[in-house]
Design a protein around this motif. Structure first.
Motif, PDB file in Angstrom:
ATOM      1  N   GLU A 124       0.821  -1.209   0.000  1.00  0.00           N
ATOM      2  CA  GLU A 124       0.000   0.000   0.000  1.00  0.00           C
ATOM      3  C   GLU A 124       0.857   1.262   0.000  1.00  0.00           C
ATOM      4  O   GLU A 124       0.540   2.241  -0.689  1.00  0.00           O
ATOM      5  N   THR A 125       1.947   1.250   0.768  1.00  0.00           N
ATOM      6  CA  THR A 125       2.827   2.415   0.815  1.00  0.00           C
ATOM      7  C   THR A 125       3.452   2.675  -0.547  1.00  0.00           C
ATOM      8  O   THR A 125       3.495   3.822  -1.019  1.00  0.00           O
ATOM      9  N   ALA A 126       3.932   1.617  -1.189  1.00  0.00           N
ATOM     10  CA  ALA A 126       4.557   1.771  -2.506  1.00  0.00           C
ATOM     11  C   ALA A 126       3.553   2.307  -3.522  1.00  0.00           C
ATOM     12  O   ALA A 126       3.859   3.223  -4.294  1.00  0.00           O
ATOM     13  N   ARG A 127       2.349   1.761  -3.528  1.00  0.00           N
ATOM     14  CA  ARG A 127       1.340   2.219  -4.491  1.00  0.00           C
ATOM     15  C   ARG A 127       0.988   3.689  -4.262  1.00  0.00           C
ATOM     16  O   ARG A 127       0.782   4.446  -5.220  1.00  0.00           O
ATOM     17  N   SER A 128       0.929   4.101  -3.001  1.00  0.00           N
ATOM     18  CA  SER A 128       0.586   5.497  -2.707  1.00  0.00           C
ATOM     19  C   SER A 128       1.672   6.449  -3.196  1.00  0.00           C
ATOM     20  O   SER A 128       1.380   7.582  -3.599  1.00  0.00           O
ATOM     21  N   LEU A 129       2.927   5.997  -3.188  1.00  0.00           N
ATOM     22  CA  LEU A 129       4.023   6.838  -3.676  1.00  0.00           C
ATOM     23  C   LEU A 129       3.847   7.139  -5.162  1.00  0.00           C
ATOM     24  O   LEU A 129       4.093   8.260  -5.620  1.00  0.00           O
ATOM     25  N   PHE A 130       3.410   6.139  -5.917  1.00  0.00           N
ATOM     26  CA  PHE A 130       3.198   6.350  -7.350  1.00  0.00           C
ATOM     27  C   PHE A 130       1.991   7.257  -7.598  1.00  0.00           C
ATOM     28  O   PHE A 130       2.002   8.082  -8.517  1.00  0.00           O
ATOM     29  N   ALA A 131       0.968   7.125  -6.776  1.00  0.00           N
ATOM     30  CA  ALA A 131      -0.214   7.977  -6.932  1.00  0.00           C
ATOM     31  C   ALA A 131       0.136   9.443  -6.735  1.00  0.00           C
ATOM     32  O   ALA A 131      -0.459  10.330  -7.364  1.00  0.00           O
ATOM     33  N   HIS A 132       1.134   9.710  -5.881  1.00  0.00           N
ATOM     34  CA  HIS A 132       1.518  11.091  -5.591  1.00  0.00           C
ATOM     35  C   HIS A 132       2.462  11.682  -6.638  1.00  0.00           C
ATOM     36  O   HIS A 132       2.901  12.829  -6.491  1.00  0.00           O
TER      37      HIS A 132
END
Length: 345
Positions: free
Chosen positions: A30-38
């Motif tokens: 989840e943390t990794a995916r959120s980094l890409f979303a930002h």
């Protein structure tokens, strides 16, 4: 590459066109995916961000999103989750031409798209051509489960990085109540941060009040009471678990797991291994070994093995019959009656 390194690279603009997030640790995924979303602003996300759940989307859908040109922006970000077509599990039927097309895309990914394959699995089907091509060109992000022995240190570091502190006893209880699960602990941090204000120190009472017990922790209370020969307390907690509709077979399985740890700890401690050495040998968190050493101190190896054997026998009965779970539990308790004057070794 770990998630922390990924964050640093994305922050400096070092962005690749293709990523594979591989591993079962939910919090890291989840943390990794959120980094890409930002990577995109709120306005850019409207037209240039796509998230596809591959249990319902097709590989053709994914290929279409990956090859589309950015609209009023420089980059598209496409995140594909649950890509079962990359594993040995067939999952949703996919067209061969779409698989071939995505394989070709992996060989030459678009520079205007950041395609993220988020695979919450321990491994992929490395025999497949599409997986080999993905492995060859994608930046691999490690999201494998954090080893039990490393969970405490990683969570403590995350707490310090956020500007908070946690007392040692509080961290130990946090580990126990979360069954040393990194992802489970991370989900509890926001309310611990809030509860620790204004001094930002996470205390033992705070963890006790705010972090709910897992079933494993409740069963540990039973095991610990038995080991201390507090039979009445053990019976009371076990009855409460049954009253709460917990599955007897599942309760027994957890007791088997915990008594196995007690037996192993007793054997290794008698061989002279230290707490840390036992934790390393058994691949469990040192705090669990500390509790196990305390539990086995007054019990003989013979008694522990007798309890463990009885629990294994109970498992067979639960799977083949419909026995009274309380009666079977009391048969385990019976083995803890150590005759007076007998050495407990």
């Amino acid at each position: 590459m770990d998630v922390k390194t990924l964050q640093q690279k994305l922050k400096t603009g070092d962005i690749a066109p293709l990523y594979l997030i591989l591993g079962e640790e939910t919090a890291l995924q989840e943390t990794a995916r959120s980094l890409f979303a930002h990577l995109l602003t709120a306005d850019e996300k409207t037209m240039n961000y796509a998230h596809l759940d591959m249990t319902t989307a097709t590989v053709g859908d994914l290929l279409g999103e990956a090859t589309a040109m950015p609209f009023l922006g420089e980059r598209r970000v496409v995140v594909a989750t649950q890509p079962e077509f990359l594993t040995g599990n067939a999952g949703k039927d996919q067209l061969k031409e779409d698989i071939d097309g995505l394989t070709a895309y992996f060989a030459h990914p678009s520079e205007s798209t950041t395609l993220v394959i988020a695979a919450p699995y321990p491994k992929l089907d490395e025999r497949r051509k599409i997986v080999k091509q993905l492995r060859k060109n994608a930046v691999l992000i490690d999201a494998q489960q954090v080893p039990a022995g490393a969970v405490g240190a990683q969570v403590a570091e995350q707490i310090r990085t956020a500007g908070y502190q946690i007392e040692e006893d509080a961290l130990n209880l946090f580990l126990r109540k979360s069954d040393a699960s990194y992802s489970r602990m991370v989900t509890q941090l926001p309310k611990l941060y809030l509860g620790s204000l204004p001094d930002k120190i996470i205390s033992l009472p705070l963890v006790r009040d705010l972090v709910p017990n897992t079933l494993t922790d409740n069963v540990f209370s039973v095991t610990d009471a038995l080991a201390q020969q507090h039979v009445g307390e053990a019976v009371r907690v076990y009855q409460e678990l049954l009253a709460n509709q917990e599955e007897p077979l599942r309760l027994n399985a957890l007791l088997v797991s915990q008594f196995r740890l007690l037996v192993q700890t007793k054997i290794l401690s008698r061989k002279g291994l230290s707490q840390m050495a036992i934790a390393k040998e058994l691949s469990v968190h040192p705090y669990r070994v500390k509790l196990a050493l305390r539990s086995v101190h007054s019990l003989s190896l013979t008694t522990l093995i007798a309890c463990f054997t009885e629990l294994i026998h109970n498992e067979v009965l639960f799977k083949s019959q419909q026995p009274d779970p309380m009666l079977l539990f009391l048969r385990v308790v019976h083995h803890l009656s150590v005759p007076a004057g007998k050495s407990v070794g």
